[in-house]
Each structure stands twice: as structure tokens, then as C-alpha cells.
Design a protein around this motif. Structure first.
Motif, PDB file in Angstrom:
ATOM      1  N   MET A 180       0.837  -1.198   0.000  1.00  0.00           N
ATOM      2  CA  MET A 180       0.000   0.000   0.000  1.00  0.00           C
ATOM      3  C   MET A 180       0.877   1.255   0.000  1.00  0.00           C
ATOM      4  SD  MET A 180      -3.275  -0.647  -0.031  1.00  0.00           S
ATOM      5  CE  MET A 180      -3.995   0.816   0.711  1.00  0.00           C
ATOM      6  N   LYS A 181       0.539   2.215  -0.875  1.00  0.00           N
ATOM      7  CA  LYS A 181       1.237   3.490  -0.882  1.00  0.00           C
ATOM      8  C   LYS A 181       0.609   4.428   0.139  1.00  0.00           C
ATOM      9  CE  LYS A 181       2.492   3.529  -5.787  1.00  0.00           C
ATOM     10  NZ  LYS A 181       2.309   4.234  -7.079  1.00  0.00           N
ATOM     11  N   LYS A 182       1.422   5.193   0.798  1.00  0.00           N
ATOM     12  CA  LYS A 182       0.910   6.261   1.654  1.00  0.00           C
ATOM     13  C   LYS A 182       1.742   7.500   1.362  1.00  0.00           C
ATOM     14  CE  LYS A 182      -0.648   7.449   6.290  1.00  0.00           C
ATOM     15  NZ  LYS A 182      -1.990   7.762   5.788  1.00  0.00           N
ATOM     16  N   TRP A 183       1.200   8.375   0.511  1.00  0.00           N
ATOM     17  CA  TRP A 183       1.917   9.566   0.117  1.00  0.00           C
ATOM     18  C   TRP A 183       2.080  10.512   1.290  1.00  0.00           C
ATOM     19  CZ3 TRP A 183       4.162   9.599  -4.480  1.00  0.00           C
ATOM     20  CH2 TRP A 183       3.631   8.830  -5.501  1.00  0.00           C
ATOM     21  N   ILE A 184       3.196  11.272   1.278  1.00  0.00           N
ATOM     22  CA  ILE A 184       3.349  12.382   2.220  1.00  0.00           C
ATOM     23  C   ILE A 184       2.255  13.390   1.898  1.00  0.00           C
ATOM     24  CG2 ILE A 184       4.876  14.231   2.983  1.00  0.00           C
ATOM     25  CD1 ILE A 184       7.224  12.441   2.018  1.00  0.00           C
ATOM     26  N   TYR A 185       1.406  13.699   2.862  1.00  0.00           N
ATOM     27  CA  TYR A 185       0.193  14.450   2.553  1.00  0.00           C
ATOM     28  C   TYR A 185      -0.032  15.557   3.581  1.00  0.00           C
ATOM     29  CZ  TYR A 185      -4.679  15.324   1.239  1.00  0.00           C
ATOM     30  OH  TYR A 185      -5.845  15.921   0.820  1.00  0.00           O
TER      31      TYR A 185
END
Length: 378
Positions: A1-6
Motif C-alpha cells: 500500500m502506498k501512503k503519500w506524504i500528505y
């Protein structure tokens, strides 16, 4: 799973909505990841970010006039190689006459786009008539040939070591853009049965098979397109660009990803079809300036008036590689907020590739070398 810096930020002068209600006298530039699918930032600039005066080095926008490529031979393996990488191969084929042998691609699924002319397809699965504007998906390993009374022009898009699938249409549902029930498929009809009989059936038939970009020939003492019937879920399918109903928003200019037609490993195929212009006074009516971050962008111009481009005509192809900003040409930018007609009338095929594309030698010979100057009026 990707978790972008947000962490969404608003800094300085900005609009309250991307692609709409820009500060007076400004233009917008989008910086994004994963080709419109990932996180993005929208910069506000006082002038178009394509106002360069010189361009040096190998990275540049490129345009190719495929109309200058003449007929080759009556086999897809005679087609001109235009662009390629490890996951996709684009070839241009002017087929001068009916094929007298069969073709089989063992390297990946093949997507054929019929740009001009008409043809009759005969393959493992049966017979199918084709006209200009047709997409034809041929699963890897399909044996096929075409018959054509006049020369026909094709764009061939190979999904190397991959398969074509449909995009996830998400909230708009499976019937948006086009209903899968519209897919036509080959039939075992009277035309198909007729080609199994007579003199053509009695002669030797050759099948030219491409694997690892090398050709092998298998000879049969009969026509191997001799199926009596079939059942299953794997088959060639056809849909015409006229059957595509693009997503629209009257208050927001949708990104190209909204027009995705097919997906494969590390590239997508999109279709630009006629649609009404946005009607909200503050909404952009032309494509927004954007960086080519992560993807190379290819556009094949099929028919109509390409409203965001200047000096581009049907049969041409452009390549906007990753690494620079591009957007509408100056004449189109004048109509950023007000268009002189109610709708677009263009048909174009877009291929966005996650990996850099190499240019075939023949493409360099028919290149419009001054294309990078077209944003400055040169």
C-alpha cells in the motif's frame, strides 16, 4: 500500500479550485505524481510556463508526421517502428493489400487502431468487419489476417509481455464512457466458413510468429483458421471511437486520465472524443499547463480540429517526454475562458507510458524538428 506524504498547503496567491477562477491575468501549472492519479500542486504564474526562447540537449517535445510514411508490406511485421520501451511498442502500418499469410504476436496483446480505410478481420475466433476509428484488441497468441480492397492505415500498440484491461471507473460505474456490452467480437459467420473452403483453403498457409522481436514461420498444408465454434471469456473485441461518451464537467476541466480507455502494464491508452466545452464562466476551457512528471505522453491525432494545438493535422503524432512543462499553444490559450464554438470536434489516441520511450530511426526522418518552437510562434 502506498501512503503519500500528505499535507495540503495554500501559499501566496491561489485559486479556491483547481482549473477554475484563476486570479486575473494569471495561468495555472499542475505538478503531479503518477500522471494525474497521485498528489498534485497547482502553481499560479503571471505568464505561460512555455515561454522559452532556446532549447538545447536531447530532451524536447517532438512531433512526427506519420503521413509521410508510405506503404510497407501486407504484414504487421513490416510496420514502421515509431516509439518503444520495454513495455510498449508503437508501430505505424500502411497495409497496401490483403494479407496472404497469418500473423501471431507472442510478445504481448496487440491493440490495433484503424486510422483510415476499412478491413475484414479473420482470426481464430471468426470474422469481424472493421472501419476507420475502430480499436481492436487482439489477445496475445491470436492468429489473424486482414483483407482490404484498398490500402488501410493503422496504429499498432503492443502491450509487451502484458495484457489489455479496462480501467477502474470508480464512482461513475462500469457503464460510463462506454458500456462493455458495446464490444463487438468475431463471429463464425458465412464469410468465416467460406474462407475455410475452396482454393485458398487447399493451399499452404504460413503463420509468422513474433517472439522476443524475432520472427519464426510455421507452415500448414491447410488454412488453420478452421474453428467450428468456441466458448469462453477470452476473445478479440472491437469498439469505435464514435461509441465513446467522454466524462464531462461543466464547471471543471477534467484531466486526461478521465478519458482512459484501456490499461496495461506501465502504460494507459486514452481517447479524446468530441464533448461540450465547460460552461462555467471561470472554468478553464483548454488543457491546463502541466509538468510531465513520471510519464511520457504520446498523442496520435486521428480526426477533427485539435483545439489545443497549432499546425497539427490528422495522422501526426507528438511526444512530450517526462521532464518539462507543456500545455496549450498560444492561439489556443487565447480561448482559455471563452470558446467560439460549443464543443470540441477532435478524435485522438493518447498513450501515457511510465517508462521513457525510445524513438525509431524512421520516426526521426519524418520529424518536425521545430515543434519545440511552436509555443513561441517559431
Amino acid at each position: 500500500m502506498k501512503k503519500w506524504i500528505y499535507r495540503p498547503i495554500v501559499e501566496g496567491l491561489a485559486s479556491r479550485q483547481a482549473h477554475a477562477d484563476l486570479p486575473a491575468g494569471s495561468v495555472e501549472r499542475e505538478l503531479g505524481k503518477e500522471g494525474f492519479f497521485g498528489p498534485a500542486t497547482h502553481m499560479i504564474h503571471p505568464r505561460p510556463p512555455t515561454g522559452w526562447t532556446r532549447w538545447e540537449g536531447p530532451l524536447r517535445p517532438r512531433a512526427f508526421d506519420l503521413n509521410k510514411l508510405g506503404a510497407t508490406g501486407p504484414s504487421p511485421w513490416d510496420a514502421h517502428a515509431v516509439l518503444h520501451n520495454a513495455h510498449v511498442r508503437l508501430r505505424h502500418w500502411v497495409c497496401p493489400r490483403s494479407m496472404d499469410e497469418l500473423a501471431r504476436n507472442a510478445d504481448g496483446d496487440e491493440l490495433l487502431f484503424l486510422h483510415a480505410g476499412s478491413a475484414e478481420l479473420y482470426c481464430d475466433y471468426g470474422h469481424l468487419s472493421l472501419v476507420a476509428g475502430d480499436y481492436l484488441v487482439l489477445p496475445r497468441g491470436t492468429m489473424w489476417r486482414i483483407e482490404c480492397a484498398q490500402p488501410s492505415t493503422w496504429l499498432l500498440i503492443e502491450a509487451t509481455n502484458s495484457s489489455y484491461q479496462l480501467p477502474d471507473k470508480g464512482l461513475v460505474g462500469e457503464h460510463a464512457i462506454f458500456d462493455p456490452a458495446l464490444f463487438d467480437y468475431p463471429r463464425i459467420d458465412e464469410d468465416f466458413k467460406a474462407q475455410q473452403q475452396g482454393a485458398s483453403a487447399a493451399r499452404d498457409w504460413q503463420v509468422r510468429i513474433k517472439r522476443s522481436n524475432q520472427l519464426s514461420t510455421v507452415t500448414y498444408p491447410y488454412n488453420p483458421l478452421d474453428a467450428l465454434g468456441w466458448h469462453g471469456t477470452l476473445m478479440p473485441v472491437r469498439i469505435n471511437v464514435r461509441d465513446i461518451r467522454p466524462l464531462m464537467s461543466h464547471r471543471y476541466h477534467l484531466p486526461p486520465s478521465a478519458h482512459t480507455t484501456f490499461v496495461a502494464n506501465r502504460f494507459v491508452v486514452c481517447t479524446f472524443a468530441p464533448r461540450p466545452f465547460e460552461t462555467d464562466p471561470g472554468a478553464l476551457k483548454v488543457p491546463f499547463f502541466h509538468n510531465n512528471d513520471d510519464y511520457d505522453e504520446v498523442l496520435f491525432y486521428h480526426a477533427g480540429d485539435f483545439f489545443s494545438r497549432d499546425n497539427i493535422r490528422p495522422g501526426m503524432l507528438t511526444l512530450h517526454p517526462c521532464g518539462f512543462t507543456h500545455g496549450p499553444h498560444p492561439k489556443a490559450l487565447q480561448n482559455m475562458l471563452v470558446q467560439n464554438k460549443p464543443a470540441t470536434d477532435e478524435y485522438a489516441v493518447m498513450i501515457d507510458t511510465r517508462d521513457a520511450l525510445d524513438t525509431g530511426e524512421i520516426a526521426t526522418a519524418i520529424e518536425w524538428t521545430g515543434y519545440h518552437q511552436s509555443w513561441t510562434g517559431g
